[in-house]
Motif scaffolding. Structure first.
Motif, PDB file in Angstrom:
ATOM      1  N   ASP A 148      33.281  78.334  83.758  1.00  0.00           N
ATOM      2  CA  ASP A 148      33.407  77.020  83.121  1.00  0.00           C
ATOM      3  C   ASP A 148      32.396  76.824  82.002  1.00  0.00           C
ATOM      4  O   ASP A 148      32.314  75.739  81.405  1.00  0.00           O
ATOM      5  N   GLY A 149      31.599  77.881  81.706  1.00  0.00           N
ATOM      6  CA  GLY A 149      30.655  77.817  80.596  1.00  0.00           C
ATOM      7  C   GLY A 149      29.314  77.210  80.935  1.00  0.00           C
ATOM      8  O   GLY A 149      28.533  76.917  80.021  1.00  0.00           O
ATOM      9  N   THR A 150      28.989  77.043  82.215  1.00  0.00           N
ATOM     10  CA  THR A 150      27.736  76.397  82.603  1.00  0.00           C
ATOM     11  C   THR A 150      26.778  77.392  83.245  1.00  0.00           C
ATOM     12  O   THR A 150      27.180  78.467  83.709  1.00  0.00           O
ATOM     13  N   ILE A 151      25.484  76.989  83.278  1.00  0.00           N
ATOM     14  CA  ILE A 151      24.451  77.750  83.986  1.00  0.00           C
ATOM     15  C   ILE A 151      23.618  76.757  84.799  1.00  0.00           C
ATOM     16  O   ILE A 151      23.656  75.543  84.556  1.00  0.00           O
ATOM     17  N   ARG A 158      22.395  71.795  86.192  1.00  0.00           N
ATOM     18  CA  ARG A 158      23.474  72.526  85.535  1.00  0.00           C
ATOM     19  C   ARG A 158      23.611  72.076  84.079  1.00  0.00           C
ATOM     20  O   ARG A 158      23.667  70.878  83.800  1.00  0.00           O
ATOM     21  N   LEU A 159      23.681  73.065  83.198  1.00  0.00           N
ATOM     22  CA  LEU A 159      23.815  72.794  81.767  1.00  0.00           C
ATOM     23  C   LEU A 159      25.038  73.537  81.226  1.00  0.00           C
ATOM     24  O   LEU A 159      25.385  74.631  81.699  1.00  0.00           O
ATOM     25  N   LEU A 169      20.386  76.505  73.097  1.00  0.00           N
ATOM     26  CA  LEU A 169      20.251  76.351  74.550  1.00  0.00           C
ATOM     27  C   LEU A 169      18.777  76.269  74.944  1.00  0.00           C
ATOM     28  O   LEU A 169      18.403  75.477  75.825  1.00  0.00           O
ATOM     29  N   ALA A 170      17.914  77.075  74.310  1.00  0.00           N
ATOM     30  CA  ALA A 170      16.481  77.027  74.611  1.00  0.00           C
ATOM     31  C   ALA A 170      15.909  75.647  74.326  1.00  0.00           C
ATOM     32  O   ALA A 170      15.077  75.133  75.095  1.00  0.00           O
ATOM     33  N   GLU A 171      16.341  75.021  73.260  1.00  0.00           N
ATOM     34  CA  GLU A 171      15.845  73.695  72.918  1.00  0.00           C
ATOM     35  C   GLU A 171      16.314  72.660  73.944  1.00  0.00           C
ATOM     36  O   GLU A 171      15.554  71.731  74.300  1.00  0.00           O
ATOM     37  N   ILE A 172      17.529  72.807  74.445  1.00  0.00           N
ATOM     38  CA  ILE A 172      18.030  71.863  75.457  1.00  0.00           C
ATOM     39  C   ILE A 172      17.241  72.017  76.756  1.00  0.00           C
ATOM     40  O   ILE A 172      16.862  71.018  77.400  1.00  0.00           O
ATOM     41  N   ILE A 173      16.974  73.255  77.157  1.00  0.00           N
ATOM     42  CA  ILE A 173      16.189  73.481  78.371  1.00  0.00           C
ATOM     43  C   ILE A 173      14.783  72.921  78.197  1.00  0.00           C
ATOM     44  O   ILE A 173      14.227  72.272  79.103  1.00  0.00           O
ATOM     45  N   ARG A 174      14.184  73.156  77.038  1.00  0.00           N
ATOM     46  CA  ARG A 174      12.833  72.634  76.782  1.00  0.00           C
ATOM     47  C   ARG A 174      12.813  71.115  76.879  1.00  0.00           C
ATOM     48  O   ARG A 174      11.908  70.515  77.471  1.00  0.00           O
ATOM     49  N   GLY A 175      13.816  70.474  76.310  1.00  0.00           N
ATOM     50  CA  GLY A 175      13.874  69.015  76.370  1.00  0.00           C
ATOM     51  C   GLY A 175      14.000  68.503  77.787  1.00  0.00           C
ATOM     52  O   GLY A 175      13.411  67.443  78.133  1.00  0.00           O
ATOM     53  N   ASN A 176      14.752  69.200  78.635  1.00  0.00           N
ATOM     54  CA  ASN A 176      14.916  68.758  80.019  1.00  0.00           C
ATOM     55  C   ASN A 176      13.668  69.012  80.861  1.00  0.00           C
ATOM     56  O   ASN A 176      13.474  68.366  81.896  1.00  0.00           O
TER      57      ASN A 176
END
Length: 406
Positions: A148-151, A158-159, A169-176
């Motif tokens: 489904d395209g998630t991790i 789950r993103l 994706l790295a920036e989204i993880i950093r923000g979370n």
């Protein structure tokens, strides 16, 4: 007149009458026999008659005499438009996107005692000790992108990762992670790239999966990465399947026409098929009807005629050499043809007069295409020639026997 002379005169008269009767019978036999003799192909008049007859010409093909204008159009050598698949694509391809099935390597850097690193931290080589140098880093276990395209990331949840670049994706993880970790920094790398690949199969040295890079490889590049084609480029048919669209050309065209050598897209399937180019010869050629391979990248009409021995001296009508072809729609439009199209192309017949010296120059400009058919028409006197040979074969033994007996 004496009785002997009278008998001789009568015998001569009877011989003349017998000879004339034989000639009459032979003439009738010739006319009827010629029509029943086999032949290797039609005459020029038969071909022209067939083109005018709706019953004999269901395809509606036209016969076009080869002129300098016609030779100019045909010599343009319009390649197959595999590039139309690139135009039909709704969006430009990016080879740096994450997709389902990819395996990601995620590294997280934190200051001080972080969420992911052991207590005490780890100093960064080359950085002087100090409060700011107490940086820890930890590689997360290999993370596969689900269908489904998630991790799933610890402390994040789950993103959705499919369609994103590793940097995004790295920036989204950093923000979370902000607020949960001290000044986190994240690096994402695709360690096993499945989404940005194409499948190459068929007559290549190393068929399989080829990973595309940000260099935006062309179709010929992908074939080269797969070890190259087993057979010569002009005999290597390249079929591209992109989504629900299919395009095809030969590898030689991709190498000779850069506009046709389009970029490969993730998910493309490339089949390389050995398809040797040949043309077929019928009629009164110097050799028997045969399928003739090209054996070289380019073959002109003049070379094709020469390879089969040209028109046969005894049987051919050199005024009528015909080239049967399913023409490319673009060339057919330039020629002004109104023939209904078929799945193979536009049927057309080109006629060239080999008794005209100018035709030899024009024939050098016209390229042959695979599956072309050459017909050298039979001369109208061909059947008489055959019948004469047949009669000679039958009578010669009798004449020889009579001579020997005499």
């Amino acid at each position: 007149m004496c009785l002997g002379h009278l008998k001789c005169a009568r015998r001569r008269k009877n011989s003349v009458q017998t000879f004339l009767a034989c000639l009459s019978s032979l003439g009738a036999l010739t006319l009827s026999g010629c029509n029943t003799l086999p032949d290797s192909g039609p005459t020029e008049s038969k071909v022209l008659e067939a083109a005018r007859s709706q019953q004999l010409n269901p395809l509606g093909f036209h016969i076009i005499s080869v002129t300098p204008q016609v030779a100019g159009i045909l010599s343009a050598e319009i390649p197959p438009l595999i590039s139309s698949l690139d135009i039909a694509s709704s969006s430009s391809s990016r080879n740096d996107r994450i997709g389902a099935g990819d395996v990601l390597t995620i590294t997280i850097f934190e200051l001080g005692s972080g969420l992911f690193a052991p207590t005490g931290g780890q100093a960064i080589p080359g950085v002087a000790p100090g409060p700011s140098a107490n940086v820890t880093n930890q590689n997360l276990p290999p993370t596969q992108v689900e269908t489904d395209g998630t991790i799933n990331i610890p402390y994040v949840g789950r993103l959705h990762a499919a369609g994103l670049t590793p940097q995004a994706l790295a920036e989204i993880i950093r923000g979370n992670l902000s607020g949960k970790s001290q000044n986190p920094q994240v690096m994402v790398r695709i360690s096993s790239d499945i989404a940005n690949t194409v499948i190459v199969s068929g007559e290549v040295h190393h068929p399989g999966r080829v990973v595309l890079s940000t260099a935006q490889e062309h179709l010929s590049d992908v074939v080269a990465i797969a070890g190259g084609a087993v057979y010569p480029p002009e005999d290597s048919h390249v079929e591209l399947v992109r989504g629900d669209k299919v395009g095809a050309t030969d590898l030689g065209t991709l190498e000779s026409f850069p506009q046709e050598d389009i970029h490969a897209h993730p998910g493309d399937r490339i089949h390389v098929i050995y398809q040797p180019r040949t043309y077929t010869v019928f009629g009164a050629a110097g050799t028997q009807a045969t399928e003739t391979p090209f054996k070289s990248p380019h073959v002109s009409l003049a070379e094709a005629l020469a390879r089969v021995g040209g028109p046969n001296d005894n049987r051919a009508d050199p005024n009528a050499a015909f080239l049967f072809r399913f023409e490319d729609p673009v060339a057919a439009k330039q020629l002004g043809l109104d023939t209904p199209p078929t799945p193979q192309g536009i049927p057309v017949v080109y006629q060239i007069d080999m008794m005209n010296p100018s035709s030899y120059f024009l024939a050098q400009r016209i390229p042959m295409k695979t599956k072309d058919v050459l017909l050298i028409a039979n001369a109208k006197t061909n059947k008489f020639y055959k019948f004469d040979q047949l009669i000679s074969t039958l009578i010669s033994p009798a004449i020889t026997a009579a001579y020997v007996a005499h």
